[in-house]
Each structure stands twice: as structure tokens, then as C-alpha cells.
Design a protein around this motif. Structure first.
Motif, PDB file in Angstrom:
ATOM      1  N   VAL A   1      40.460  46.774  38.559  1.00 18.38           N
ATOM      2  CA  VAL A   1      41.588  47.657  38.027  1.00 18.38           C
ATOM      3  C   VAL A   1      42.096  45.449  37.815  1.00 18.38           C
ATOM      4  CG1 VAL A   1      43.852  48.370  38.471  1.00 18.38           C
ATOM      5  CG2 VAL A   1      41.155  49.346  39.170  1.00 18.38           C
ATOM      6  N   GLY A   2      42.254  44.183  38.847  1.00 21.26           N
ATOM      7  CA  GLY A   2      42.856  44.047  38.986  1.00 21.26           C
ATOM      8  C   GLY A   2      42.480  42.439  38.355  1.00 21.26           C
ATOM      9  N   VAL A   3      41.341  42.830  37.921  1.00 22.47           N
ATOM     10  CA  VAL A   3      40.872  41.508  37.704  1.00 22.47           C
ATOM     11  C   VAL A   3      40.705  41.833  35.270  1.00 22.47           C
ATOM     12  CG1 VAL A   3      38.501  40.092  35.888  1.00 22.47           C
ATOM     13  CG2 VAL A   3      39.377  40.863  38.727  1.00 22.47           C
ATOM     14  N   PRO A   4      40.667  42.657  35.113  1.00 26.44           N
ATOM     15  CA  PRO A   4      40.976  42.699  33.185  1.00 26.44           C
ATOM     16  C   PRO A   4      42.558  42.884  33.023  1.00 26.44           C
ATOM     17  CG  PRO A   4      39.985  45.161  34.047  1.00 26.44           C
ATOM     18  CD  PRO A   4      40.101  43.708  35.439  1.00 26.44           C
TER      19      PRO A   4
ATOM     20  N   ILE B   1      44.954  40.719  40.164  1.00 29.78           N
ATOM     21  CA  ILE B   1      45.839  40.344  39.136  1.00 29.78           C
ATOM     22  C   ILE B   1      46.565  39.007  39.156  1.00 29.78           C
ATOM     23  CG2 ILE B   1      47.826  40.814  37.894  1.00 29.78           C
ATOM     24  CD1 ILE B   1      47.911  43.724  38.363  1.00 29.78           C
ATOM     25  N   ARG B   2      46.551  38.700  39.948  1.00 31.42           N
ATOM     26  CA  ARG B   2      47.755  37.356  40.329  1.00 31.42           C
ATOM     27  C   ARG B   2      45.838  36.267  40.497  1.00 31.42           C
ATOM     28  NH1 ARG B   2      51.998  36.352  42.521  1.00 31.42           N
ATOM     29  NH2 ARG B   2      51.670  33.943  42.235  1.00 31.42           N
ATOM     30  N   ILE B   3      45.027  36.997  41.223  1.00 26.97           N
ATOM     31  CA  ILE B   3      44.038  35.272  40.834  1.00 26.97           C
ATOM     32  C   ILE B   3      43.614  35.482  39.518  1.00 26.97           C
ATOM     33  CG2 ILE B   3      41.578  34.625  41.995  1.00 26.97           C
ATOM     34  CD1 ILE B   3      43.186  36.643  44.213  1.00 26.97           C
TER      35      ILE B   3
ATOM     36  N   ILE C   1      36.439  34.027  28.185  1.00 31.95           N
ATOM     37  CA  ILE C   1      37.220  33.435  29.558  1.00 31.95           C
ATOM     38  C   ILE C   1      36.335  33.963  31.021  1.00 31.95           C
ATOM     39  CG2 ILE C   1      39.648  33.995  31.344  1.00 31.95           C
ATOM     40  CD1 ILE C   1      40.137  32.467  28.361  1.00 31.95           C
ATOM     41  N   TRP C   2      35.968  34.785  30.860  1.00 32.92           N
ATOM     42  CA  TRP C   2      34.975  35.914  31.971  1.00 32.92           C
ATOM     43  C   TRP C   2      34.446  34.826  32.230  1.00 32.92           C
ATOM     44  CZ3 TRP C   2      35.384  37.795  35.758  1.00 32.92           C
ATOM     45  CH2 TRP C   2      34.315  38.374  36.697  1.00 32.92           C
TER      46      TRP C   2
END
Lengths: 339, 332, 277
Positions: C90-93, C152-154, C186-187
Motif C-alpha cells: 500500500v505504502g510504497v506505490p 509512504i514517507r520512506i 525508480i523501483w
């Protein structure tokens, strides 16, 4: 505009806002590019030279719309050769199509290659993005391109970190050639390289130009390199082109005092070549708040009242020779004597 | 030369012992600098020019090690071998600053960002000389003026980040000159600067050399800068000196194929009509895998059989001019 | 691999790495290695102290505590690993997208994230689990969502740095849109720091999962879970103190190993960190 014009930039401006406070209000602007007019003909190399912060790199990036221009027109001769298309206002789809014809080579051979991709993937990537050719065809084309820039086929499966700076720059050049572009913007392509490697890359760029009929906008700070590779040279200072002429005319017969001072500052690799240096006092002023009148007047030894108050027009001062100096006609500036 | 050299380096070898093996950064280098002369050291990245300079400053620390050689300096009426001194000992600290000073490519690395420019120069003076703080302050202001910094009293109070790149380089030169060193080592001091600022700094260094009677070891990759600064030149390649001589000899009559290649590699402002540069093929080998024989042989257009097996020594080709190449000598 | 070669030199990391692997092995094979049926009630053998038959004794229903700890290991490892994966997915994308996109989208997303980060994660998780229900899936979702803002932040942070690379610009110059750039450029270049971060936050997940079930909001009885076992053990602390040993030890060992392994991975990837210590 004549038929052999490939690129014509008119009144190009790029201001970067400086924001402050909670509301991120724009308190000032960095006038990185402040009204650039420039035309590039098919097959020629135009050198764009100036010191750091003069806006030459931003000009190159704005032409490719890697940064959105604040204003101005960027007319480019598209695929069908018939008419000029304004890159600055092109739709995303049109822009993607235009990008097949205009490519870029970067200064930093380290940051410009993705460390996680093989060299073959890097070179073929533009083709993949544009959806051209099948996988096998792309791979074959990548091998051809690697050979064209002086690398070998077995390099294609390796990763960038296995290569030296000069070889990496060759890989970047191969990638720029992948789409068979008409125009390549070379952004300081040799200034991060060692002297002996620099010469290899310059020679390669010249060979490729001949072989593929390329047009170069060659951005650099090194006057000797620019003089060597360019047909015409434009000198930038504080966001504006101050002088433009054919290379020989510019170096032998400069019409702008900044060009004269810049040339006299270049160290020449000849202990007997003594030029009298024209000292430039102080540093380049801030592009946030450039001087009134002629941007160069605070450092110019020929400055008069008119220079402090009025912006000089960028005008033709000799045949195919443009400069923006009030006193261009009366000053007998010193150029390089031919030997 | 009749005068005694200020500093004499003999057969210096500096190796770096790393996880990946031994890098032979400096592999048998010898030269000397006479008082008030400027020696230009030219070479591409990885040729060992900066490591040589650090060795002369006594700054080689692990994983680097001086394997062999002498660095002889006249100090307090006797000859000291810097290569034998403890890099953190009292003796070398007495030499640094007073006898030898150094300036770097990026002035920010040697200026402390949290102290005022003037105070840093005052500290440098007080470290080596027994004078009062007020007197040191006056000296610092004089020095800032001497290196062409306008309004020196105001600049004295500023921090390094408030100065432009050219001004920082001037401030660093002022600091280096604060104790009248006999030798100033300049490691690519103008490389990060724009040409017009570079010209200012070069003029400044030439003027200082006259005023302070300082010898300079000027390290650069830029042949143009060498031509404008140096009296004598050594050309380095892969940890060795391949050619040395007076500046005019080196430029007019280069004898080593590498020197010739370098000259052909740079486009000249003075010439028209050179459409193609004569580049040197290939790349510099890794210092971890120095080729057998002459280090330049794999890239040399004139390489012969012997070049791949034996390493040529420097031999005189003209008075004061030496080259390490079998083309110029009869192999014995 | 270069990474493994360098990791091997870190003895602490190696020891706890092996310990963590053992815990995972126990979790995977739980059904086969339990000495007794962890669910079988035997009222004749309630509160029997540790013995040769029941190494960790039995609880108030006469169930074998060792077997229950082993099964609880499986439950905890499963729940926390999936929750961690969920948070990453959820957070990373989201973080990558807003970091790359920039502008007002980023500003709004990051303010919202900051607002969520103000609350303690366990509070958020409690609120979500009340809605999603105290099942294994519910706990996975609750912990995953509660931890997503961290990722999300990271992800945004590392994306901000990665998008400045010139090869991203080269792809744009070739006509590339944002999905291609995020996936291709990026990934691959930010995956390492994110994986490290996930390992480092794994103990937090374990602690929170245990806390939830300690409060009765996690996996429901009779399925064992460390927190829930601790809660039950606390009621009999005076009479049968041995009940607390198994779950407490398992929790401590897991959290400690995951933490030290995370540190060791980070140090191996970035040797400069070590020198600063």
C-alpha cells in the motif's frame, strides 16, 4: 526562416520561482534563461558557451522540454519536414513523437546510466519507450549502435559499473542515437572526462555527425573544445546570448567585450603564446537580480552611461554576426590572431 | 642546476593495501624542486599526482603506505626525510604550514564552515608563530588584501559559505601563505573554477610567487594551465614519471609518446585547421593491475617487443630533459 | 553473492540471522513438530509444571504450552509478515507516485500522511481492527494500514533522490511517461533501502500484533498467539509463573533477532554506518 533551419528558438525564457513561507509564495525569480533567440541549421554544430550559471544547460533542457519553458517559442522541423512545430506548446502525444528527433547527451557519465540495467537494455530503451520494433530487432539494433560508438557486442550484457567514464559516455551516445534523431543536444559531453578520453569522444561525435547527418547543439564551458567542434558559436552571459557568429569570425573578430575577456582568460597549451589578459573584476552577478541596462556593464571595462541604463539590442553587427552591445561598432576588440 | 634543491623526492613508492588488492598509486617517482621555482605535475586521473603531493605533505595514512623512497627537505638547517616521519607526529606538524603548505581543488574541504574566514587565518598564524592575537589579526587582514580580496576587513568577519568559489580559493591561498611557506603545493586549485576566475587565481599565484619567494608544486590535468604557470614539468602516467624537463622543452619537443598523445588530444585556441584530434587509444589500466613492462605500452602506437617486458627508466634526451621510453634510448 | 560474502563477516548479525531462520522454520513446520495437540483439552492435567512430558508445563485447560507456543509462532509470523507485506504494497506505490509527481498532489498526500503519523500506530490499529473484525485477516489489514504511512514517507524520500538521476531525464527525453519510469528506473534503485526498512519494522509489527491480541483485539482463542498467551498467563502469575516463560521468550527472541538482523543488513549494504559507531 529558411528551409534548412532545423530548430529556431524565439524569446525563450525560464524563470525558477524562489518560494518562501508557509503559503509558499513566490518572493523572487531566478532568471536562468532570459530571452534567448537562436537558430540551428540542418547538419551544423552550434556551440553554446558560457560560464557556470549563465543558463546554457537550462536552455538545452528547455528546448527538449525537460524543464517547462516560462515563455517563448521552440520551433522544430518535425518528421514530415514541411513545417515547423512549436515544441513549447506541443501536446503530450505530439511531444512524444517529436522526441524521436531530438535527443540529449549528458555531462555526467555516472548518473546518466541506470546501474540496474544492462548496457544493451539501456541502449534499446528509447526504442522500447517509443514502441518501435520487436524485442529481437531492438536487441540487434542495440548491438549495431554499440559497434557504431566503438564498443563491442559482448559489452551489451554487462552493467554500467564495469565501464570507465569514457566508455560510459559512449553508451550514453549510443542511447541518444537509438531513435535516429536529427538533433542532439550535447550538454558538456566531455568535460567530466580525462584529456585523452575527451579527444576520443570528440572524434567519435564528429564521425557520427558525418555518418548519420546529425545536427548538434554543443553546450560547453571549454572554449577550446567549442572552437574545435562548432561551425557557429553563441556566447551566453546571465541568461542571454550576448554574441553569435561563425566560429572563425567570433574568435578572430569578437564584437562583445565579454567574449573578448573570456577568450583572453583561456589558458593556451603553449608556453610562448602570451596573450594579454583582460581582467574581469568580481564575480558574475546573481540571476535573481541582474544588473540594470546591459547585464555585463558592472564588469565591462568599456561601459558608459548608456550601458548602465539601456538594455542593448541583440542585433546584426556584421555579416551573419550578432551581438548585444551598444558599442559593438566602435570598439576594436582583440580576437585570436591566426597563426 | 647549481642551487641546492628545496625538496628532493627519490624513488618514492606509495601503495594502497585494500580488500581488492594492492594499488600501486605511486610506483617509483623522483624529482626535485629548487627554491622559487614552479614545478608543474601533469597527468590524468589515477596517475598518482595527488598521492605524490600528499606524500610530500606527510599525509599518507592507512590503507596507504610509503613502501620505499625518500622525501628530503631542508628544515632548521638539517635534512629531514618526510617519508620516515610519523604522519601524526610533532615534527611533521612543525613542517606543515611553515615549510610546506597545501591548497586543494575544493576550498570548502579545508575551510571550516562554522568559523569566520579571518579567525581561521589567525589560528593558522598563531599555531606556528609566537605573536600576539592583535598582531596576527593585522597580518590576516594584510594577507586577505594581498590575495586580492576586496574589503578585507569586512571579509574577515564572514563565513566560508558567504564567499564565491573564486573568493574562497583566494582565502585558502591566504591561509596557506600565512606563515611564508617555502613550498606551496597546489592540487588542481583552479579546476572547479570558471575560466575567468581561473585566470584571476593563476595571476594571483604567479604574483605571490614573486612577492613571497615561494616554490610551487602545481598539480593539474590541464596542459594550458601548466604552460602558463610552470618552469619545469613532470608528466605522470600510472604512478610513474614518463617525462620531465623545462616547460618549453616539454611543449616544443615532447619525447614520450604519452606526452605527445596528450598534446594531440587537446584542441588548441591558437591553431586553425586541425579538424581531427590525435587521441590516445584505449583506457588507463587499473592501478591494481599495472601491466608488465612499460605502463603505457598497451596504448602506445610505437610499442615494441621490449616495451611489453621491460620497464624503461628515465634517461636524459636533452640537457635537463628526460623521458622514460625505449624509443629514445638504446636498450642494454 | 557479494552481499552474503560481506554479511558473513558480521558475527552478531550471523548468529541472530540463523536464529530468525530457525523461528521461520518452526513457523512453517509447526503442524508437524508440535509434541502434543496444542488444542487438546485435558482437564486431568491442568496447571502441571514443566516436566519431561510437558517441557513448558500445561495451562488452565491442560493444554501443552510448548505446542501452543510453536503454533503461536506460526500465527504470529504469518500475521506480521503479511501485515508487513500489506503495508509495503500500500505504502510504497503511493510514496513513489507522489514523490515522483511532486506539486500539490505530493503536498496534500504528505500532509495527510503526517496527520496519520501523529497517532500511535497501536491506536490506529485498534480503530481499524474494530471495523475489520478481530480475525487474522482483520489484524493483517489493521496493522498494514496503520504502518503504511511510514512506508509512504520512506518511499517518497528515496524516490525524491532517485528521480534526480540523469537516466530518468534520459528516459523522459526518449518520450517515456511516469509508469515506465517508476517501474524501470525508480523501483530497482530504491528497492534495497525499502527492503531494509521492512526488515527493521518487522519487530514493530510483532510487538503490535502481540499487543492487539493481549488486549483481546487480535486473533481470537482458542487459536494461540503470544500476546494472548501472555494475557492468560498473567492471571495465573502467582500460582503458575512458568506459563509466562514460553511466549515471553519467543517474543523477545523474535523481536531481538529481527532488529539485529535489520541493523546488520543495513550495515552490510552501507559500511559507512558501522564506522560511525
Amino acid at each position: 526562416m529558411s528551409d534548412d533551419t532545423l530548430l529556431e528558438v524565439r524569446g525563450l525564457r525560464k524563470y525558477f520561482p524562489i518560494r518562501k513561507g508557509v503559503l509558499q509564495r513566490t518572493v523572487a525569480e531566478v532568471k536562468a534563461v532570459d530571452g534567448v533567440d537562436l537558430a540551428v541549421k540542418i547538419g551544423e554544430t552550434v556551440g553554446l558557451v558560457g560560464e557556470s550559471g549563465c543558463g546554457k544547460t537550462t536552455t538545452g533542457r528547455a528546448i527538449l522540454r525537460l524543464t517547462e519553458p516560462t515563455s517563448g517559442e521552440i520551433l522544430f522541423r518535425g518528421r514530415d519536414d514541411a513545417r515547423m512545430i512549436d515544441v513549447a506548446t506541443a501536446s503530450p502525444a505530439r511531444l512524444k513523437e517529436l522526441r524521436r528527433d531530438m535527443q540529449i547527451i549528458f555531462q555526467d557519465p555516472y548518473s546518466s546510466l541506470n546501474p540496474r540495467m544492462t548496457v544493451g537494455e539501456i541502449v534499446a530503451e528509447p526504442l522500447q519507450i517509443q514502441g518501435l520494433m520487436g524485442r529481437a530487432e531492438r536487441e540487434a539494433r542495440a548491438l549495431d549502435l554499440l559497434k557504431a560508438v566503438g564498443l563491442s557486442e559482448d559489452h551489451s550484457r554487462r552493467f554500467p559499473h564495469e565501464f570507465s567514464g569514457g566508455q560510459r559516455q559512449r553508451i550514453g551516445i549510443a542511447r541518444a542515437l537509438a531513435l535516429n534523431p536529427k538533433l542532439i543536444i550535447c550538454d558538456e559531453p566531455v568535460s567530466a572526462l580525462d584529456v585523452s578520453i575527451q579527444a576520443q569522444v570528440i572524434n567519435l561525435l564528429q564521425d557520427l555527425q558525418e555518418r548519420f547527418g546529425l545536427t548538434y547543439l554543443f553546450i560547453a564551458h571549454d572554449l577550446s573544445v567549442v572552437k574545435h567542434i562548432s561551425n557557429r558559436v553563441a556566447v551566453m552571459y546571465l541568461g542571454r546570448i550576448v554574441e553569435l557568429a561563425s566560429t572563425r569570425e567570433l574568435f578572430e573578430n569578437p564584437k562583445h567585450p565579454y567574449t573578448e575577456a573570456l577568450m583572453s582568460a583561456v589558458p593556451v597549451a603553449d608556453p610562448d603564446f602570451k596573450v594579454e589578459r583582460i581582467p574581469l573584476e568580481g564575480d558574475v552577478p546573481s540571476p535573481v537580480d541582474p544588473p540594470k541596462g546591459c547585464h555585463f556593464h558592472p564588469r565591462c571595462r568599456y561601459a558608459q552611461d548608456i550601458c548602465r541604463n539601456e538594455v542593448p539590442a541583440y542585433r546584426q553587427v556584421a555579416s551573419a554576426h550578432f551581438a548585444s552591445c551598444h558599442r559593438a561598432d566602435e570598439l576594436g576588440l582583440r580576437g585570436l590572431k591566426s597563426s | 642546476m647549481s642551487v641546492d634543491p628545496l625538496i628532493e623526492v627519490k624513488d618514492l613508492k606509495v601503495h594502497f593495501h585494500t580488500e581488492d588488492g594492492v594499488a600501486r598509486a605511486v610506483d617509483g617517482v623522483g624529482f626535485s624542486i629548487a627554491p622559487e621555482r614552479t614545478l608543474g605535475v601533469v597527468g590524468e586521473s589515477g596517475c598518482g599526482k595527488s598521492v605524490t603531493a600528499r606524500a610530500v605533505m606527510g599525509l599518507i595514512e592507512a590503507p596507504g603506505k610509503i613502501e620505499q623512497g625518500e622525501i628530503l627537505l631542508r628544515h632548521n638547517g638539517r635534512t629531514v626525510d618526510i617519508a620516515k616521519l610519523d604522519p601524526r607526529g610533532a615534527e611533521i606538524r612543525g613542517i606543515r604550514g611553515t615549510e610546506i603548505a597545501m591548497i586543494f581543488q575544493e576550498p570548502m574541504t579545508s575551510l571550516n564552515p562554522v568559523f569566520r574566514i579571518g579567525d581561521q587565518i589567525v589560528e593558522a598564524i598563531l599555531l606556528h608563530e609566537k605573536i600576539g592575537r592583535a598582531a596576527a589579526r593585522e597580518r590576516a587582514v594584510e594577507l586577505l588584501a594581498a590575495v586580492g580580496i576586496p574589503l578585507p576587513r569586512q571579509r574577515f568577519e564572514q563565513f566560508p559559505h558567504q564567499l564565491s568559489g573564486g573568493m574562497r580559493q583566494r582565502a585558502m591561498i591566504a591561509m596557506a601563505m600565512s606563515c611564508n611557506p617555502k613550498l606551496l603545493i597546489a592540487d588542481e586549485p583552479t579546476t572547479a573554477l570558471d575560466v575567468t576566475i581561473q585566470a584571476q587565481v593563476m595571476d594571483l599565484m604567479n604574483a605571490l610567487r614573486r612577492d613571497f619567494n615561494t616554490a610551487i608544486m602545481f598539480i593539474t590535468h590541464d596542459l594550458g594551465v601548466i604552460a602558463g604557470m610552470a618552469d619545469d614539468v613532470v608528466v605522470m602516467y600510472l604512478g610513474r614519471i614518463v617525462e620531465s624537463g623545462p616547460v618549453r622543452e616539454i611543449f616544443r619537443n615532447p619525447k614520450h609518446p604519452y606526452t605527445q598523445g596528450l598534446m594531440g588530444s587537446i584542441p588548441s585556441l591558437a591553431d586553425w585547421g586541425v579538424r581531427r584530434l590525435t587521441a590516445i587509444d584505449g583506457v588507463v589500466p587499473s592501478p591494481f593491475a599495472v601491466p608488465q613492462g612499460c605502463g603505457f605500452a598497451p596504448r602506445c602506437p610505437h610499442a615494441m617487443e621490449i616495451c611489453r617486458t621491460r620497464s624503461p627508466d628515465l634517461a636524459e634526451v636533452a640537457p635537463g630533459h628526460a623521458a622514460a621510453c625505449f624509443l629514445n634510448q638504446v636498450p642494454t | 553473492m557479494e552481499f552474503l560474502r560481506r554479511y558473513r563477516r558480521d558475527t552478531v548479525g550471523l548468529f541472530f540471522g540463523v536464529l530468525l531462520l530457525i523461528l521461520y522454520a518452526v513457523a512453517l513446520t509447526a503442524h508437524w513438530i508440535t509434541p502434543a495437540d496444542p488444542m487438546a483439552v485435558n482437564l486431568r492435567e491442568v496447571f502441571s509444571p514443566p516436566s519431561a512430558k510437558h517441557w513448558l508445563g500445561t495451562d488452565q485447560f491442560g493444554r501443552d504450552v510448548l505446542s501452543r507456543v510453536i503454533l503461536a509462532t506460526q500465527v504470529t509470523v504469518k500475521v506480521t509478515s503479511f501485515a508487513c507485506l500489506f503495508a509495503v504494497l500500500v505504502g510504497v506505490p503511493i510514496g513513489m507516485f507522489v514523490g515522483y509527481r511532486g506539486g500539490w498532489v505530493e503536498a496534500v498526500a504528505m500532509r495527510l500522511t503526517d496527520m496519520l503519523l501523529i497517532f500511535p500506530i497501536i491506536m490506529l490499529a485498534i480503530v481499524i481492527v474494530v471495523v475489520s473484525g478481530p480475525t487474522e485477516t482483520g489484524v493483517v489489514i489493521a496493522l498494514g494500514i496503520a504502518q503504511a504511512p511510514t512506508f509512504i514517507r520512506i518511499a517518497r524520500g528515496v524516490t525524491l533522490a532517485a528521480k534526480e538521476e540523469l537516466y530518468v531525464e534520459a528516459a523522459i527525453a526518449a518520450g517515456s511517461g511516469w509508469p515506465h519510469i517508476l517501474v524501470r528506473h525508480i523501483w530497482p534503485n530504491i528497492s534495497t533501502p525499502i527492503i531494509v526498512q521492512a526488515t527493521l519494522t518487522l519487530p514493530v509489527f510483532v510487538l503490535n500484533a502481540s499487543a492487539l491480541s493481549y488486549l483481546g483485539l487480535g486473533v481470537q482463542p482458542p487459536t494461540p498467539e503470544w500476546g494472548q498467551m501472555l494475557n492468560e498467563a498473567k492471571d495465573h502469575l502467582i500460582t503458575s509463573p512458568y506459563l509466562i516463560v514460553g511466549p515471553a521468550l519467543a517474543l523477545v527472541v523474535f523481536v531481538l533477532s529481527a532488529n539485529l538482523v535489520g541493523d546488520a543488513v543495513q550495515e552490510t549494504l552501507n559500511p559507512k554506518l558501522k564506522k560511525r559507531k
